[in-house]
Design an enzyme around this catalytic site. Structure first.
Site, PDB file in Angstrom:
ATOM      1  CG  ASP A 286      -5.255  10.024 -14.620  1.00  0.00           C
ATOM      2  OD1 ASP A 286      -6.079  10.508 -15.416  1.00  0.00           O
ATOM      3  OD2 ASP A 286      -5.351   8.879 -14.155  1.00  0.00           O
TER       4      ASP A 286
ATOM      5  CB  ALA B  16      -1.440   9.834  -7.047  1.00  0.00           C
ATOM      6  CB  ALA B  17      -6.570   8.865  -5.255  1.00  0.00           C
ATOM      7  N   PRO B  18      -6.554   6.212  -7.217  1.00  0.00           N
ATOM      8  CG  PRO B  18      -7.484   4.107  -7.689  1.00  0.00           C
ATOM      9  CD  PRO B  18      -7.354   5.506  -8.244  1.00  0.00           C
ATOM     10  N   GLY B  19      -4.000   5.154  -6.936  1.00  0.00           N
ATOM     11  CA  GLY B  19      -2.608   4.737  -6.836  1.00  0.00           C
ATOM     12  C   GLY B  19      -2.162   3.678  -7.822  1.00  0.00           C
ATOM     13  N   GLY B  20      -2.999   3.314  -8.773  1.00  0.00           N
ATOM     14  CA  GLY B  20      -2.606   2.302  -9.748  1.00  0.00           C
ATOM     15  C   GLY B  20      -1.412   2.716 -10.583  1.00  0.00           C
TER      16      GLY B  20
ATOM     17  CG  ASP C 105      -5.610  22.165  -5.430  1.00  0.00           C
ATOM     18  OD1 ASP C 105      -5.327  21.597  -6.506  1.00  0.00           O
ATOM     19  OD2 ASP C 105      -6.414  23.111  -5.351  1.00  0.00           O
TER      20      ASP C 105
ATOM     21  CB  CYS D 116     -10.402   8.000 -17.949  1.00  0.00           C
ATOM     22  SG  CYS D 116     -11.170   8.770 -16.514  1.00  0.00           S
TER      23      CYS D 116
END
Length: 450
Positions: free
Chosen positions: A335, A268-272, A316, A388
């Site tokens: 992601d 999830a980081a950075p949480g966008g 993890d 990405c």
């Protein structure tokens, strides 16, 4: 010395000496060559130098292929790392007069000054001076000699160029060309507070032009500091690329926003994307994981600004036995870790940090995450796999291999690789990011009932 551009002005209004900026920029180039990310390196740069060093480092890394080829013509053997980095930094910044941030003679003089004032390069300052003076005298001939080298021409490693030629035979040149341009600043409007058009009018009133992209996006014609964005500190708007904004609505399309869905944001980081999910589905229970505890703090900060709440855990995602409570999820966003080859225009160091084998190794990690998370999904539930990356080993190939191994998995929707400037195939028009978005891959998987 020529007056520094506005991006290297300090808060006091004084311009730091160019030789200091060049020293720090060369250190960033050397660190990248040694495997350190530019983001991490910039954190060690003194605050008053950081804006200028970041701007010069971005330009130097975008032109490092050409600069390295020129240095190979100017020096019979590779100089020591610090000397080579400073010499290549100067060449990267001055080889193309039209794009040079300062007059060429100023860059050359200040690069030599930078060499003289640094212990690691002091003894080689005469060598650096001789190389750069020769380059100025023989500029056209030397540049012409490097024109046929793919790494010099495209400023990416040769293996990277060849992989794009194989993976995207129709679009490889477009991808490489766009990677040389600064990425646009794109906003995600929080529609709990504003319609996109209404927020756009607020920007217009400030003299800021923006184009609507996707469902909630506004792409600015010129970037500006976030503290100047109306309502930013109160969560009215976030900075998020148009392609990344596809994730939350694609995962949850046609799902009732009033229900308390259980959603896992696995990396999830950075949480966008976590914040976007909760903006659209405020009743959902979201578990946001990241393996790095310090990065989990970034998730907390983003959610706090948006006044949203999720369960955030440092864990993890590939080891569910360590964190899963046994209750299945209605939707999972994966992601996955990747080469970041789709966001190279935002992170120009990535092209020089990656190695040819990285994509295959990361594909194994991606496959392992899919295997670990799939059993956590309810029958009829959805898993959105995204990266990405524009390399097919981290997109189509990973998903097709997963489908062959899991007969209970259906490919609900796959727009495939989103190529900047190209309309994606199979993506509902309301999700189409359009514009100069990052390179992404999406595949929406559904678990068969029964």
């Amino acid at each position: 010395m020529t007056q520094a551009p506005s991006h290297v002005q300090t808060l006091s209004g004084q311009s730091p000496p160019l030789w200091r900026l060049l020293q720090a920029t060369a250190s960033a180039v050397q660190a990248t060559r040694q495997g350190r990310s530019l983001t991490a390196q910039l954190e060690s740069v003194p605050h008053e130098l950081r804006p200028g060093v970041q701007a010069l480092s971005f330009q130097a890394l975008r032109q490092l292929g050409r600069a390295t080829a020129l240095r190979e013509l100017l020096a019979a053997k590779t100089p020591p790392p610090a000397v080579d980095a400073l010499l290549c930094t100067a060449l990267a910044l001055c080889w193309n007069d039209a794009d040079a941030p300062y007059p060429i003679h100023t860059l050359v003089n200040q690069a030599v000054e930078a060499a003289r004032k640094q212990r690691q390069t002091q003894a080689q300052s005469g060598f650096i001076n001789a190389c750069l003076r020769r380059f100025m005298r023989e500029h056209d001939t030397l540049v012409r000699q490097t024109d046929t080298d793919p790494q010099s021409q495209w400023n990416h490693p040769r293996w990277w160029v060849e992989r794009l030629q194989t993976d995207h035979p129709q679009h490889w040149q477009q991808l490489l060309t766009l990677a040389q341009k600064p990425a646009p600043m794109t906003l995600r409007v929080n529609t709990r507070f504003h319609a996109v058009a209404a927020y756009q009018q607020q920007l217009v009133a400030m003299g800021v032009s923006a184009q609507a992209v996707g469902q909630q996006g506004l792409q600015l014609t010129k970037a500006l500091p976030v503290h100047l964005l109306p309502g930013f500190s109160d969560g009215h708007v976030s900075v998020q690329d148009a392609a990344a904004q596809v994730a939350a609505p694609l995962l949850m399309q046609d799902m009732d926003a009033t229900k308390s869905w259980r959603i896992l944001d696995a990396c999830a980081a950075p949480g966008g994307k976590t914040g976007h999910l909760l903006e659209l589905y405020p009743q959902a229970h979201v578990l946001a994981l990241d393996v790095d505890e310090s990065r989990c703090e970034r998730i907390h900060q983003n959610l706090q600004r948006l006044a949203l709440s999720a369960e955030v855990r440092a864990a993890d995602a590939g080891q569910p036995a360590q964190w899963w409570d046994g209750n299945p999820f209605d939707a999972i966003l994966l992601d996955a870790p990747c080469t970041a080859s789709g966001i190279v225009r935002r992170h120009p160091d990535v092209r020089w940090l990656r190695r040819p084998t990285d994509s295959g190794q990361l594909a194994k990690t991606q496959a392992a995450l899919l295997k670990a998370l799939w059993p956590l999904l309810v029958p009829g539930g959805r898993l959105l796999y995204c990266t990405c990356s524009v390399f097919k080993a981290e997109g189509d190939e990973t998903v097709q291999a997963f489908l062959q191994r899991n007969t209970d998995a259906l490919l609900h929707l796959s727009p495939g690789h989103l190529i900047p400037g190209q309309a994606p195939i199979g993506l509902p028009v309301e999700h189409n990011p359009l514009g100069e978005h990052d390179g992404f891959y999406y595949a929406l998987l559904e678990k068969r009932q029964g």
